[in-house]
Design a protein around this motif. Structure first.
Motif, short mmCIF file in Angstrom:
data_model
loop_
_atom_site.label_atom_id
_atom_site.label_comp_id
_atom_site.label_asym_id
_atom_site.label_seq_id
_atom_site.Cartn_x
_atom_site.Cartn_y
_atom_site.Cartn_z
N ALA A 56 -6.74 3.79 20.88
CA ALA A 56 -6.04 3.64 22.16
C ALA A 56 -4.58 3.23 21.96
O ALA A 56 -3.84 3.07 22.92
CB ALA A 56 -6.75 2.61 23.03
N GLY A 57 -4.18 3.07 20.70
CA GLY A 57 -2.81 2.68 20.40
C GLY A 57 -2.56 1.18 20.46
O GLY A 57 -1.42 0.74 20.40
N GLU A 58 -3.63 0.40 20.58
CA GLU A 58 -3.49 -1.06 20.63
C GLU A 58 -3.30 -1.62 19.24
O GLU A 58 -3.99 -1.22 18.30
CB GLU A 58 -4.73 -1.69 21.28
CG GLU A 58 -4.95 -1.25 22.70
CD GLU A 58 -6.32 -1.63 23.23
OE1 GLU A 58 -6.40 -1.95 24.42
OE2 GLU A 58 -7.31 -1.59 22.46
N LEU A 59 -2.37 -2.55 19.11
CA LEU A 59 -2.08 -3.18 17.83
C LEU A 59 -3.18 -4.18 17.48
O LEU A 59 -3.44 -5.11 18.22
CB LEU A 59 -0.72 -3.90 17.90
CG LEU A 59 -0.25 -4.58 16.62
CD1 LEU A 59 0.02 -3.55 15.52
CD2 LEU A 59 0.99 -5.40 16.91
N LEU A 60 -3.83 -3.97 16.32
CA LEU A 60 -4.89 -4.87 15.87
C LEU A 60 -4.41 -5.82 14.78
O LEU A 60 -4.95 -6.90 14.61
CB LEU A 60 -6.08 -4.07 15.34
CG LEU A 60 -6.73 -3.10 16.32
CD1 LEU A 60 -7.89 -2.38 15.65
CD2 LEU A 60 -7.17 -3.80 17.59
N GLY A 61 -3.41 -5.39 14.01
CA GLY A 61 -2.91 -6.23 12.93
C GLY A 61 -1.60 -5.70 12.39
O GLY A 61 -1.23 -4.55 12.66
N ALA A 62 -0.92 -6.56 11.65
CA ALA A 62 0.38 -6.18 11.11
C ALA A 62 0.77 -7.11 9.96
O ALA A 62 0.19 -8.19 9.80
CB ALA A 62 1.45 -6.25 12.20
N LEU A 63 1.74 -6.68 9.21
CA LEU A 63 2.40 -7.53 8.21
C LEU A 63 3.79 -6.96 7.98
O LEU A 63 4.11 -5.86 8.42
CB LEU A 63 1.60 -7.63 6.91
CG LEU A 63 1.31 -6.37 6.08
CD1 LEU A 63 2.52 -5.84 5.32
CD2 LEU A 63 0.20 -6.67 5.09
N ARG A 64 4.61 -7.74 7.28
CA ARG A 64 5.93 -7.22 6.93
C ARG A 64 6.16 -7.44 5.44
O ARG A 64 5.59 -8.33 4.82
CB ARG A 64 7.03 -7.86 7.77
CG ARG A 64 7.36 -9.29 7.43
CD ARG A 64 8.47 -9.81 8.32
NE ARG A 64 8.84 -11.16 7.93
CZ ARG A 64 9.65 -11.93 8.61
NH1 ARG A 64 10.20 -11.51 9.74
NH2 ARG A 64 9.95 -13.14 8.19
N ILE A 65 7.03 -6.58 4.89
CA ILE A 65 7.37 -6.62 3.47
C ILE A 65 8.89 -6.73 3.36
O ILE A 65 9.62 -5.87 3.88
CB ILE A 65 6.92 -5.33 2.75
CG1 ILE A 65 5.42 -5.07 2.99
CG2 ILE A 65 7.24 -5.42 1.26
CD1 ILE A 65 4.99 -3.65 2.66
N LEU A 66 9.34 -7.76 2.70
CA LEU A 66 10.76 -7.92 2.41
C LEU A 66 10.98 -7.58 0.95
O LEU A 66 10.18 -7.95 0.09
CB LEU A 66 11.21 -9.35 2.70
CG LEU A 66 11.09 -9.78 4.16
CD1 LEU A 66 11.30 -11.28 4.29
CD2 LEU A 66 12.08 -9.03 5.02
N HIS A 67 12.06 -6.87 0.66
CA HIS A 67 12.40 -6.50 -0.72
C HIS A 67 13.66 -7.26 -1.07
O HIS A 67 14.72 -7.02 -0.49
CB HIS A 67 12.60 -5.00 -0.81
CG HIS A 67 12.55 -4.46 -2.19
ND1 HIS A 67 12.55 -3.12 -2.45
CD2 HIS A 67 12.47 -5.06 -3.40
CE1 HIS A 67 12.50 -2.92 -3.76
NE2 HIS A 67 12.45 -4.09 -4.35
N GLU A 68 13.54 -8.18 -2.01
CA GLU A 68 14.65 -9.05 -2.37
C GLU A 68 15.04 -8.84 -3.83
O GLU A 68 14.22 -8.48 -4.66
CB GLU A 68 14.28 -10.52 -2.12
CG GLU A 68 13.93 -10.78 -0.67
CD GLU A 68 13.50 -12.20 -0.40
OE1 GLU A 68 13.42 -13.01 -1.35
OE2 GLU A 68 13.24 -12.51 0.77
N TYR A 69 16.30 -9.11 -4.13
CA TYR A 69 16.82 -8.89 -5.47
C TYR A 69 17.47 -10.13 -6.07
O TYR A 69 17.99 -10.07 -7.17
CB TYR A 69 17.83 -7.74 -5.46
CG TYR A 69 17.26 -6.46 -4.91
CD1 TYR A 69 16.52 -5.61 -5.71
CD2 TYR A 69 17.45 -6.11 -3.58
CE1 TYR A 69 16.00 -4.43 -5.20
CE2 TYR A 69 16.93 -4.94 -3.06
CZ TYR A 69 16.21 -4.10 -3.89
OH TYR A 69 15.67 -2.95 -3.38
N GLU A 70 17.46 -11.26 -5.34
CA GLU A 70 18.16 -12.46 -5.82
C GLU A 70 17.59 -12.99 -7.13
O GLU A 70 18.33 -13.40 -8.01
CB GLU A 70 18.12 -13.55 -4.75
CG GLU A 70 18.95 -13.21 -3.53
CD GLU A 70 18.77 -14.21 -2.42
OE1 GLU A 70 18.20 -15.29 -2.65
OE2 GLU A 70 19.24 -13.91 -1.31
#
Length: 154
Positions: A56-70
């Motif tokens: 139905a297009g409902e959001l069930l879960g999520a995460l985010r990915i950051l790419h760092e170089y420090e």
């Protein structure tokens, strides 16, 4: 029930999807966990986002990915969230599998790290992570730093 995993840049979200993402994170991290912290921290526009939707297009879960170089080439996985109604269905595992596949495809030599809520340490160990710190409080919730043992090419 059909589930759909998507990898998105911030600018690929529709207004409705972005609202659903921010509402889900607010509902879980701020309201349910009774933790006042700045979820909108300026990092979402530079992150990759993995989302899982039902048919139905409902959001069930999520995460985010950051790419760092420090400190070398490092991926940081965070804001892993599953709606209360969808827990216990393997949603977090599906999100993590897609995130790790993305990291491997982008740079299989990179380090992958996360800050886990301490009660989820065993889950992340099951995803191949190990603890790199003692448990410490973060916004009043016990956390532990973790790193992936080995990033495998998918």
């Amino acid at each position: 029930m059909s589930l759909f995993l998507e990898l998105k840049d911030f600018n690929e979200f529709s207004v409705e999807q972005l609202y659903a993402l921010l509402k889900l994170r607010c509902d879980v991290f701020i309201v349910e966990q009774n933790c006042v912290y700045p979820d909108i921290d300026g990092q979402d526009p530079v992150a990759k986002h993995v989302i899982l939707l039902n048919e139905a297009g409902e959001l069930l879960g999520a995460l985010r990915i950051l790419h760092e170089y420090e400190d070398g080439d490092v991926f940081k996985i965070g804001r892993v969230v599953v709606s209360k109604e969808a827990r216990g269905q393997g949603i977090a595992r599906k999100l993590m599998n897609m995130a790790l596949s993305y990291c491997a495809a982008t740079n299989d030599d990179a380090c992958v790290e996360l800050q886990a809520q301490a009660y989820l340490q065993a889950f992340y160990e099951g995803c191949g992570f190990f603890a790199t710190s003692e448990v410490y409080p973060e916004d009043g919730i016990p956390h532990i730093d973790m790193r992936l043992r080995q990033l495998l090419e998918s």
